[in-house]
Write a protein that holds these residues in place. Structure first.
Motif, short mmCIF file in Angstrom:
data_model
loop_
_atom_site.label_atom_id
_atom_site.label_comp_id
_atom_site.label_asym_id
_atom_site.label_seq_id
_atom_site.Cartn_x
_atom_site.Cartn_y
_atom_site.Cartn_z
N SER A 1 -1.63 -5.78 1.14
CA SER A 1 -2.27 -4.52 1.51
C SER A 1 -1.96 -4.12 2.95
CB SER A 1 -3.78 -4.62 1.32
OG SER A 1 -4.31 -5.70 2.08
N ASP A 2 -1.46 -5.05 3.77
CA ASP A 2 -1.12 -4.73 5.16
C ASP A 2 0.25 -4.07 5.27
OD1 ASP A 2 -3.49 -5.65 6.17
OD2 ASP A 2 -2.74 -7.63 6.69
N THR B 1 0.87 -1.18 0.00
CA THR B 1 0.00 0.00 0.00
C THR B 1 0.91 1.23 0.00
OG1 THR B 1 -1.75 -1.14 1.21
CG2 THR B 1 -1.77 1.27 1.25
N GLN B 2 0.84 2.01 -1.06
CA GLN B 2 1.75 3.15 -1.23
C GLN B 2 1.03 4.45 -0.91
OE1 GLN B 2 4.20 2.94 -4.86
NE2 GLN B 2 3.40 0.88 -5.18
N GLN B 3 1.69 5.27 -0.12
CA GLN B 3 1.13 6.56 0.27
C GLN B 3 2.23 7.62 0.17
OE1 GLN B 3 -0.91 6.54 4.04
NE2 GLN B 3 -1.81 4.52 3.69
N SER C 1 0.66 -11.29 8.55
CA SER C 1 0.23 -11.21 7.15
C SER C 1 1.28 -11.78 6.20
CB SER C 1 -0.03 -9.75 6.76
OG SER C 1 -1.18 -9.25 7.40
N VAL C 2 2.49 -11.99 6.73
CA VAL C 2 3.59 -12.46 5.89
C VAL C 2 4.06 -13.81 6.39
CG1 VAL C 2 5.89 -11.98 5.01
CG2 VAL C 2 4.31 -10.09 5.45
N VAL C 3 4.19 -14.77 5.48
CA VAL C 3 4.76 -16.08 5.80
C VAL C 3 5.93 -16.31 4.85
CG1 VAL C 3 4.37 -18.55 6.04
CG2 VAL C 3 2.51 -16.95 6.51
N GLU C 4 7.11 -16.56 5.43
CA GLU C 4 8.31 -16.82 4.63
C GLU C 4 8.61 -18.31 4.64
OE1 GLU C 4 11.90 -14.23 4.54
OE2 GLU C 4 12.86 -15.94 5.53
#
Length: 464
Positions: free
Chosen positions: A408-409, A187-189, A450-453
């Motif tokens: 998106s997180d 998500t870019q801001q 939210s991330v799984v490596e």
């Protein structure tokens, strides 16, 4: 066809093309300024100028098209004229073969004929009567019958300086650089001005509910706790010192070449920061360095695609189970995707096939042969390849990783890319410093689950 007329048309086309490029550069400067100031829309006066320049570009395109058509017509006329001339020359040669008159050598000192002049007339298509071409043919026969031997070749200093190199400046080869596929998934801001750190409040433990054991019995009550996460603002910058003579005398816009390369490298470095930033020495804390992300260990001395498939399934369910939301993308290195594409079953049939083939029992589908974007699907999720994913992990320093994540997180704040030209720092030596820089802040700590490596010995460098 008049050669002078043809040259004027070509010169006019070159001038028109240069004018079009200048207009195009002016229009690009408008959008670059808006991007640098992080504005989504142009100002009214900028929009008016942008539209006017666009109209001028269309007019130049029409003019170039008309000139190209006229140049092509004149070239066709010249070709037809050359064909007629060659026919006339053939008749002359036929007559010459009948006669047995002995002639002197075609090009002899003092006979008024010039080999170089005839060669130039033929190459410039000025040999309207075909005599220059005929003399060149006779000279070739003279050389065959009475050859001259000269110890000259293309070595510089031994005749080679007469064969100059051809520099195709318009086809300048830029350095190949990786893009920012992973960073573009976040998500870019726009980065807020006037700060060196972005703090985001976060609930660390929530309230509670429970069954009321009886009427008028106590109701469950648990106090909410909160904290905050921090995304420090960091800088990515680069510069190149250039002699002013190079900028002034080069036939290409060398400052543009340098700025393009600096901006391209900044994009690569941004992607690497998002993936693997250490959080120290001026770096952001990237996804892999974020505390609390999930890991799936794939340890296997004889890895197979089927085993990897189950590990990816495990990663998908962990996002569902721990984040309580669906993952959105799988990111892997291009070599790992190629490993999947190369996999076959016991009958030699590929396990990853194009979607158009209506695959059955496929572990994944091939969407597109593309770079640093969606290339297919696996477990119903789009697969994105990114060459900036690490490939030197593990004891053997040859392992890569796969990320299954809810993109998106992840939050990425960026300023516009800013450029500077600094002639003062090297003014004593006529040196100009070209510089680009920009700011960024990143965090994956809002929802680490939210991330799984996926990593381990099962992801060593594949063999093909």
């Amino acid at each position: 066809m008049s050669d002078e007329r043809f040259r004027r048309l070509v010169a006019r086309r070159e001038q028109t093309a240069r004018e079009r490029e200048e207009i195009l550069a002016k229009r690009k400067a408008i959008t670059d300024l808006a991007e640098e100031e992080a504005r989504e829309d142009l100002l009214p006066e900028e929009d008016t100028e942008f539209r006017e320049l666009t109209g001028q570009i269309r007019a130049k395109d029409d003019e170039l098209r008309q000139l190209d058509e006229r140049i092509a017509e004149l070239s066709d006329e010249a070709e037809r004229s050359r064909t007629v001339t060659e026919g006339a020359a053939a008749v002359k040669r036929a007559k010459a073969r009948v006669e047995t008159v002995h002639e002197a050598r075609t090009y002899e000192r003092g006979n008024g004929r010039s080999y170089l002049q005839d060669l130039a007339r033929v190459q410039l298509r000025m040999d309207n009567d075909g005599q220059s071409e005929e003399r060149l043919r006779r000279h070739a026969q003279d050389v065959v019958s009475d050859p001259e031997y000269r110890d000259l070749d293309r070595t510089d200093g031994n005749g080679g300086y007469a064969v100059p190199p051809l520099w195709l400046m318009s086809q300048y080869i830029e350095l190949a650089r990786a893009g920012r596929a992973y960073a573009n998934l976040c998500t870019q801001q726009p980065l807020p001005p006037g700060t060196d750190s972005i703090n985001i409040p976060k609930v660390t433990s929530g309230t509670s509910t429970a069954i009321q054991t009886a009427d008028n019995a106590g109701v469950s009550e648990t106090d909410m706790d909160d904290d905050f996460i921090t995304a420090p603002v960091k800088t990515i910058a680069g510069q190149q010192d250039v002699a002013i003579q190079l900028l002034d005398q080069s036939p290409v816009s060398f400052d543009e070449v340098i700025f393009r390369d600096l901006v391209a490298d900044r994009a690569t470095k941004t992607d690497l920061q998002v993936i693997s930033g250490s959080g120290a020495s001026g770096q952001v804390t990237g996804v892999r360095g974020t505390s609390g992300i999930e890991t799936v260990t794939y340890t296997d001395a004889t890895p197979t695609v089927a085993k990897l498939y189950s590990k990816v399934a495990d990663a998908v369910q962990r996002v569902h189970t721990l984040r309580f939301m669906a993952p959105t993308v799988i990111v892997m290195h291009p070599r790992r995707w190629a490993y999947l594409l190369a996999a076959t079953d016991s009958n030699g049939r590929p396990l990853v096939v194009p979607e158009a083939g209506n695959p059955q029992n496929a572990i994944a589908t091939l969407g597109a042969v593309a770079a640093e974007q969606v290339v297919g699907q696996m477990h119903g999720l789009p697969v994105v390849t990114d060459p900036s994913m690490p490939t030197t992990l593990g004891a053997g320093t040859n392992q890569d990783v796969i990320h299954v994540l809810r993109a998106s997180d992840l939050l990425l704040y960026e300023s516009g890319v800013r450029s500077r030209v600094l002639p003062e720092v090297g003014s004593g030596t006529l040196t100009v410093r070209l510089q680009v820089y920009g700011y960024l802040a990143f965090t994956a700590a809002r929802y680490p689950k939210s991330v799984v490596e996926i990593g381990g010995t099962g992801l060593v460098a594949p063999s093909f």
